[in-house]
Design a protein around this motif. Structure first.
Motif, PDB file in Angstrom:
ATOM      1  N   ASP A  35       8.131   6.724  -6.295  1.00  0.00           N
ATOM      2  CA  ASP A  35       8.374   6.729  -7.734  1.00  0.00           C
ATOM      3  C   ASP A  35       8.647   5.291  -8.147  1.00  0.00           C
ATOM      4  O   ASP A  35       9.693   4.727  -7.815  1.00  0.00           O
ATOM      5  CB  ASP A  35       9.572   7.625  -8.069  1.00  0.00           C
ATOM      6  N   CYS A  36       7.713   4.662  -8.834  1.00  0.00           N
ATOM      7  CA  CYS A  36       7.841   3.260  -9.210  1.00  0.00           C
ATOM      8  C   CYS A  36       8.304   3.154 -10.664  1.00  0.00           C
ATOM      9  O   CYS A  36       7.790   3.854 -11.549  1.00  0.00           O
ATOM     10  CB  CYS A  36       6.521   2.530  -9.003  1.00  0.00           C
ATOM     11  N   LEU A  37       9.255   2.304 -10.898  1.00  0.00           N
ATOM     12  CA  LEU A  37       9.888   2.138 -12.204  1.00  0.00           C
ATOM     13  C   LEU A  37       9.153   1.043 -12.961  1.00  0.00           C
ATOM     14  O   LEU A  37       9.166  -0.121 -12.549  1.00  0.00           O
ATOM     15  CB  LEU A  37      11.361   1.769 -12.019  1.00  0.00           C
ATOM     16  N   VAL A  63       0.538   1.392  -9.495  1.00  0.00           N
ATOM     17  CA  VAL A  63       1.671   2.244  -9.146  1.00  0.00           C
ATOM     18  C   VAL A  63       1.856   3.323 -10.203  1.00  0.00           C
ATOM     19  O   VAL A  63       1.366   3.224 -11.327  1.00  0.00           O
ATOM     20  CB  VAL A  63       2.970   1.415  -8.998  1.00  0.00           C
ATOM     21  N   GLN A  64       2.607   4.358  -9.821  1.00  0.00           N
ATOM     22  CA  GLN A  64       2.891   5.462 -10.726  1.00  0.00           C
ATOM     23  C   GLN A  64       4.350   5.865 -10.567  1.00  0.00           C
ATOM     24  O   GLN A  64       4.983   5.595  -9.552  1.00  0.00           O
ATOM     25  CB  GLN A  64       1.996   6.663 -10.419  1.00  0.00           C
ATOM     26  N   GLY A  65       4.858   6.510 -11.597  1.00  0.00           N
ATOM     27  CA  GLY A  65       6.223   6.996 -11.529  1.00  0.00           C
ATOM     28  C   GLY A  65       6.610   7.723 -12.798  1.00  0.00           C
ATOM     29  O   GLY A  65       5.898   7.672 -13.809  1.00  0.00           O
ATOM     30  N   HIS A 119       0.836  -1.204   0.000  1.00  0.00           N
ATOM     31  CA  HIS A 119       0.000   0.000   0.000  1.00  0.00           C
ATOM     32  C   HIS A 119       0.877   1.262   0.000  1.00  0.00           C
ATOM     33  O   HIS A 119       0.472   2.304  -0.545  1.00  0.00           O
ATOM     34  CB  HIS A 119      -0.920   0.013   1.222  1.00  0.00           C
ATOM     35  N   ASP A 120       2.059   1.177   0.621  1.00  0.00           N
ATOM     36  CA  ASP A 120       2.930   2.345   0.727  1.00  0.00           C
ATOM     37  C   ASP A 120       3.539   2.758  -0.608  1.00  0.00           C
ATOM     38  O   ASP A 120       4.129   3.840  -0.715  1.00  0.00           O
ATOM     39  CB  ASP A 120       4.067   2.070   1.722  1.00  0.00           C
ATOM     40  N   VAL A 164       1.710  -0.717 -20.218  1.00  0.00           N
ATOM     41  CA  VAL A 164       2.607  -0.424 -19.100  1.00  0.00           C
ATOM     42  C   VAL A 164       2.271  -1.364 -17.941  1.00  0.00           C
ATOM     43  O   VAL A 164       1.107  -1.475 -17.539  1.00  0.00           O
ATOM     44  CB  VAL A 164       2.467   1.050 -18.650  1.00  0.00           C
ATOM     45  N   ASN A 165       3.279  -2.035 -17.417  1.00  0.00           N
ATOM     46  CA  ASN A 165       3.074  -2.942 -16.290  1.00  0.00           C
ATOM     47  C   ASN A 165       3.048  -2.131 -14.996  1.00  0.00           C
ATOM     48  O   ASN A 165       4.016  -2.082 -14.239  1.00  0.00           O
ATOM     49  CB  ASN A 165       4.187  -4.001 -16.243  1.00  0.00           C
TER      50      ASN A 165
END
Length: 308
Positions: free
Chosen positions: A189-191, A216-218, A183-184, A199-200
């Motif tokens: 910033d997720c790659l 996730v986002q980044g 959850h965190d 997009v995975n």
């Protein structure tokens, strides 16, 4: 082959129940056998055996690793037998495809070692994270993560227990709070890896039998898996990578595993062929060689708090 010899000493020591008995069976001194075990533990960076003057027992890490050691030695033995019975057949060109991470960081050196054993074999290697069309492209076999969706293809297991792991560099974690649960990841910033336009960015985890998928986002998205790994090592964010791709980065301290009490997505490695009849002696030996090399990689730590 020293690493494989060290594996043999570990297995023989456990089976014999003592280091001295294993040394006698392998025609070596107890000191040399002890040095081999210490070398193996140093390379893996975990204790494998608890030894005293009268007894020895496996540590939990040692018990988990022993299964992989036995598999590696068994696969090697099969390869040696196949080599002895069909050396004259192992020749020609192997046209191979592989994903970018596995191809650059693992398969390239393994192919060099394999070719030194079989100098009459040559290979042509194509690296791409796009799955090759096995029926229209000049590819004899491909090494891929995950079983292919096309049921007409033959998928032979190479590393069946490989999984994804959540990782970030020490430099990134020094600047950001360490995520304690999936959850965190919303604050990080997720790659992300991209295949075509897809997009995975949905990462799946499991704990106590319950699945959790996190969106996730980044600011970093790439269509090359090795680029995503390099971004992670450089401290650009958090990555969700196959263990084989980052095992050396983790064991050497360039990356740190996160949320280790959660189970992660399985990503088994397969050798994929268009037809089982195309499994030539050369490809059969190569599959066994790569499976042995995968089994000798640092073992993936088990999730500490999950119910399997």
């Amino acid at each position: 082959m020293k690493a494989l010899q060290d594996l043999a000493i570990l297995v023989r020591t456990v089976d014999a129940g003592s280091l001295s008995a294993a040394a006698r069976a392998l025609d070596m001194t107890p000191a040399a056998a002890s040095a081999a075990l210490k070398r193996l533990e140093s390379e893996l960076q975990v204790p494998l055996l608890v030894r005293s003057t009268r007894s020895l027992r496996l540590t939990p890490e040692g018990a988990a690793f022993l299964e992989h050691a036995r598999l590696a030695l068994s696969t090697l033995s099969e390869g040696v037998r196949a080599l002895g019975t069909g050396r004259h057949e192992v020749q020609g060109v192997l046209r191979l495809a592989a994903s970018s991470d596995m191809g650059r960081n693992l398969l390239l050196p393994w192919l060099d070692d394999f070719q030194s054993l079989h100098p009459q074999l040559r290979y042509r290697l194509t690296l791409s994270d796009r799955m090759a069309n096995m029926f229209s492209e000049p590819v004899d076999a491909a090494f891929r993560y995950g079983k292919p969706q096309d049921s007409s293809l033959v998928a032979l297991p190479v590393a069946p227990h490989n999984r994804r792991v959540l990782v970030a560099s020490p430099a990134y974690l020094a600047q950001h709070p360490t995520p304690l649960t999936p959850h965190d990841l919303a604050g990080h910033d997720c790659l992300c890896f991209m295949l075509g336009e897809d997009v995975n960015d949905r990462w799946t985890f499991r704990q106590a039998g319950e699945a959790l998928t996190v969106r996730v986002q980044g600011g970093h998205v790439g269509n090359d898996g090795d680029v995503v790994r390099r971004w992670a090592v450089a401290g650009r964010g958090v990555a969700y990578k196959a263990w084989l791709d980052v095992a050396h980065d983790v064991t050497e301290g360039r990356l740190v595993m996160l949320c280790t009490d959660w189970d992660t997505e399985p990503v088994p490695v397969y050798m994929v062929l268009p037809d089982r009849r195309q499994l030539t002696p050369g490809l059969r030996l190569l599959r066994e060689f790569v499976a042995t090399a995968c089994a000798a990689m640092p073992p993936l730590p088990a999730a500490s708090g999950s119910a399997r």
